[in-house]
Design a protein around this motif. Structure first.
Motif, mmCIF file in Angstrom:
data_model
loop_
_atom_site.group_PDB
_atom_site.id
_atom_site.type_symbol
_atom_site.label_atom_id
_atom_site.label_comp_id
_atom_site.label_asym_id
_atom_site.label_seq_id
_atom_site.Cartn_x
_atom_site.Cartn_y
_atom_site.Cartn_z
ATOM 1 N N MET A 168 67.461 62.657 14.170
ATOM 2 C CA MET A 168 67.483 62.899 15.445
ATOM 3 C C MET A 168 66.445 63.272 16.212
ATOM 4 S SD MET A 168 70.571 62.164 15.830
ATOM 5 C CE MET A 168 70.799 62.578 17.376
ATOM 6 N N LEU A 169 65.247 63.537 15.647
ATOM 7 C CA LEU A 169 63.976 64.212 16.224
ATOM 8 C C LEU A 169 63.201 63.053 16.661
ATOM 9 C CD1 LEU A 169 62.624 67.202 14.318
ATOM 10 C CD2 LEU A 169 63.505 67.214 16.531
ATOM 11 N N PHE A 170 63.195 61.875 15.892
ATOM 12 C CA PHE A 170 62.754 60.721 16.344
ATOM 13 C C PHE A 170 63.409 60.048 17.666
ATOM 14 C CE2 PHE A 170 61.355 60.372 11.665
ATOM 15 C CZ PHE A 170 60.076 60.517 11.930
ATOM 16 N N GLY A 171 64.547 60.067 17.580
ATOM 17 C CA GLY A 171 65.465 59.744 18.989
ATOM 18 C C GLY A 171 64.950 60.462 20.101
ATOM 19 N N ILE A 172 65.023 61.604 19.897
ATOM 20 C CA ILE A 172 64.469 62.680 21.091
ATOM 21 C C ILE A 172 63.207 62.299 21.399
ATOM 22 C CG2 ILE A 172 64.225 65.100 21.784
ATOM 23 C CD1 ILE A 172 66.564 65.718 19.922
ATOM 24 N N TYR A 173 62.502 62.453 20.524
ATOM 25 C CA TYR A 173 61.016 61.942 20.913
ATOM 26 C C TYR A 173 60.798 60.513 21.550
ATOM 27 C CZ TYR A 173 55.882 60.354 19.933
ATOM 28 O OH TYR A 173 54.782 59.884 20.216
ATOM 29 N N SER A 174 61.485 59.525 21.005
ATOM 30 C CA SER A 174 61.422 58.187 21.655
ATOM 31 C C SER A 174 62.125 58.208 23.103
ATOM 32 C CB SER A 174 62.316 57.253 20.899
ATOM 33 O OG SER A 174 62.186 55.868 21.395
ATOM 34 N N LEU A 175 63.116 59.212 23.243
ATOM 35 C CA LEU A 175 63.616 59.092 24.532
ATOM 36 C C LEU A 175 62.508 60.013 25.462
ATOM 37 C CD1 LEU A 175 66.063 58.784 26.525
ATOM 38 C CD2 LEU A 175 66.950 60.839 25.645
ATOM 39 N N LEU A 176 61.786 60.685 25.223
ATOM 40 C CA LEU A 176 60.896 61.626 26.032
ATOM 41 C C LEU A 176 59.599 60.567 26.162
ATOM 42 C CD1 LEU A 176 60.624 64.964 24.281
ATOM 43 C CD2 LEU A 176 61.885 64.517 26.360
ATOM 44 N N SER A 177 59.310 59.878 25.227
ATOM 45 C CA SER A 177 58.161 58.787 25.561
ATOM 46 C C SER A 177 58.634 57.843 26.377
ATOM 47 C CB SER A 177 57.995 58.220 24.021
ATOM 48 O OG SER A 177 57.579 58.890 23.133
ATOM 49 N N ALA A 178 60.029 57.340 26.573
ATOM 50 C CA ALA A 178 60.557 56.388 27.520
ATOM 51 C C ALA A 178 60.250 57.233 28.840
ATOM 52 C CB ALA A 178 61.801 56.007 27.307
ATOM 53 N N SER A 179 60.529 58.490 28.834
ATOM 54 C CA SER A 179 60.573 59.182 30.355
ATOM 55 C C SER A 179 59.175 59.426 30.565
ATOM 56 C CB SER A 179 61.044 60.644 30.091
ATOM 57 O OG SER A 179 62.496 60.559 29.693
ATOM 58 N N LEU A 180 58.137 59.413 29.763
ATOM 59 C CA LEU A 180 56.892 59.484 30.231
ATOM 60 C C LEU A 180 56.234 58.172 30.754
ATOM 61 C CD1 LEU A 180 54.035 60.983 30.052
ATOM 62 C CD2 LEU A 180 53.543 60.309 27.803
ATOM 63 N N PHE A 181 56.628 57.058 30.211
ATOM 64 C CA PHE A 181 56.394 55.572 30.405
ATOM 65 C C PHE A 181 56.839 55.534 32.069
ATOM 66 C CE2 PHE A 181 56.215 54.446 25.801
ATOM 67 C CZ PHE A 181 54.880 54.464 26.001
ATOM 68 N N VAL A 182 58.081 55.888 32.344
ATOM 69 C CA VAL A 182 58.691 55.550 33.383
ATOM 70 C C VAL A 182 57.734 56.537 34.664
ATOM 71 C CG1 VAL A 182 60.365 56.456 35.298
ATOM 72 C CG2 VAL A 182 60.962 55.427 32.917
ATOM 73 N N VAL A 183 57.370 57.645 34.117
ATOM 74 C CA VAL A 183 56.546 58.396 34.958
ATOM 75 C C VAL A 183 55.067 57.868 35.374
ATOM 76 C CG1 VAL A 183 55.280 60.476 35.329
ATOM 77 C CG2 VAL A 183 57.446 60.909 34.608
ATOM 78 N N LEU A 184 54.498 57.085 34.552
ATOM 79 C CA LEU A 184 53.449 56.307 34.444
ATOM 80 C C LEU A 184 53.657 54.907 34.985
ATOM 81 C CD1 LEU A 184 51.947 57.053 30.697
ATOM 82 C CD2 LEU A 184 51.103 57.971 33.137
ATOM 83 N N ASP A 185 54.693 54.623 35.635
ATOM 84 C CA ASP A 185 54.707 53.362 36.255
ATOM 85 C C ASP A 185 54.946 52.088 35.370
ATOM 86 O OD1 ASP A 185 55.340 54.487 38.837
ATOM 87 O OD2 ASP A 185 53.328 54.086 39.528
ATOM 88 N N ALA A 186 55.500 52.305 34.091
ATOM 89 C CA ALA A 186 55.491 51.253 33.138
ATOM 90 C C ALA A 186 57.000 51.187 32.700
ATOM 91 C CB ALA A 186 54.401 51.593 31.850
ATOM 92 N N VAL A 187 57.955 50.731 33.668
ATOM 93 C CA VAL A 187 59.131 50.645 33.361
ATOM 94 C C VAL A 187 59.513 49.550 32.296
ATOM 95 C CG1 VAL A 187 61.259 50.270 34.679
ATOM 96 C CG2 VAL A 187 59.650 51.396 35.827
ATOM 97 N N ASP A 188 58.702 48.674 32.101
ATOM 98 C CA ASP A 188 59.195 47.603 31.164
ATOM 99 C C ASP A 188 59.046 48.410 29.817
ATOM 100 O OD1 ASP A 188 56.267 47.803 31.878
ATOM 101 O OD2 ASP A 188 55.806 45.900 30.749
ATOM 102 N N VAL A 189 57.885 49.035 29.534
ATOM 103 C CA VAL A 189 57.688 49.663 28.312
ATOM 104 C C VAL A 189 58.791 50.698 28.060
ATOM 105 C CG1 VAL A 189 55.987 50.868 26.808
ATOM 106 C CG2 VAL A 189 55.263 49.066 28.546
ATOM 107 N N ALA A 190 59.114 51.533 29.017
ATOM 108 C CA ALA A 190 60.164 52.470 28.771
ATOM 109 C C ALA A 190 61.530 51.797 28.612
ATOM 110 C CB ALA A 190 60.442 53.154 30.385
#
Length: 162
Positions: A1-23
């Motif tokens: 579950m921690l890996f899933g949460i980490y991945s979701l937080l990483s996706a949120s960070l990619f959105v903030v960095l304007d990399a929606v495709d990677v998110a």
């Protein structure tokens, strides 16, 4: 579950960095599929070792070979990678490269294509991945429940249930 949460937080960070495709990719694969596979593995794991069957059916091998042959045949007529004469380089790509910053307002061209021009397509792909994962879990869970209901009660399990 921690890996899933980490991945979701990483996706949120990619959105903030304007990399929606990677998110989108990180959310689908990292938070979605990897978590579903982990939960599916936990659902299939038992405390008892299964006895191997006498022989394995050849149908799965046949399906894999036919599918692989169809995929190889399907790639035989695609244009060569990076060829400037490919149709994609003649019409669509130049327009995206030249006009996306003005039309969309996103500085990253890849993000503007995936989030705006092909937004519904990307959302559809993500939905298909999640739907397939949930369908696999439902199929696996149903088969496991049927097996469990068909098993005779074990004496050591009755103590745990009581």
């Amino acid at each position: 579950m921690l890996f899933g949460i980490y991945s979701l937080l990483s996706a949120s960070l990619f959105v903030v960095l304007d990399a929606v495709d990677v998110a989108f990719t990180e959310a689908s694969v990292g938070a979605g599929v990897a978590t579903v596979f982990m939960l599916g593995t936990l659902a299939l794991t038992t405390s008892r070792e299964k006895t191997p069957g006498a022989h394995k059916p050849l149908l799965p091998l046949l399906v894999v070979l036919v599918t692989g042959a169809a995929l190889i045949y399907g790639t035989s007529d695609i244009p060569h990678y990076g060829d400037p004469g490919n149709p994609i380089h003649q019409h669509v790509a130049p327009r995206y490269l030249e006009d996306s910053a003005e039309e969309i307002g996103i500085p990253n061209v890849v993000s503007s294509v995936l989030a705006s021009y092909r937004g519904y397509d990307t959302l559809g792909e993500t939905t298909v991945v999640f739907t397939a994962a949930i369908g696999v879990l439902l199929l696996i869970g149903g088969a496991r429940r049927r097996r469990r209901s068909e098993e005779p009660p074990r004496p050591d399990r009755e103590e745990e249930d009581a």
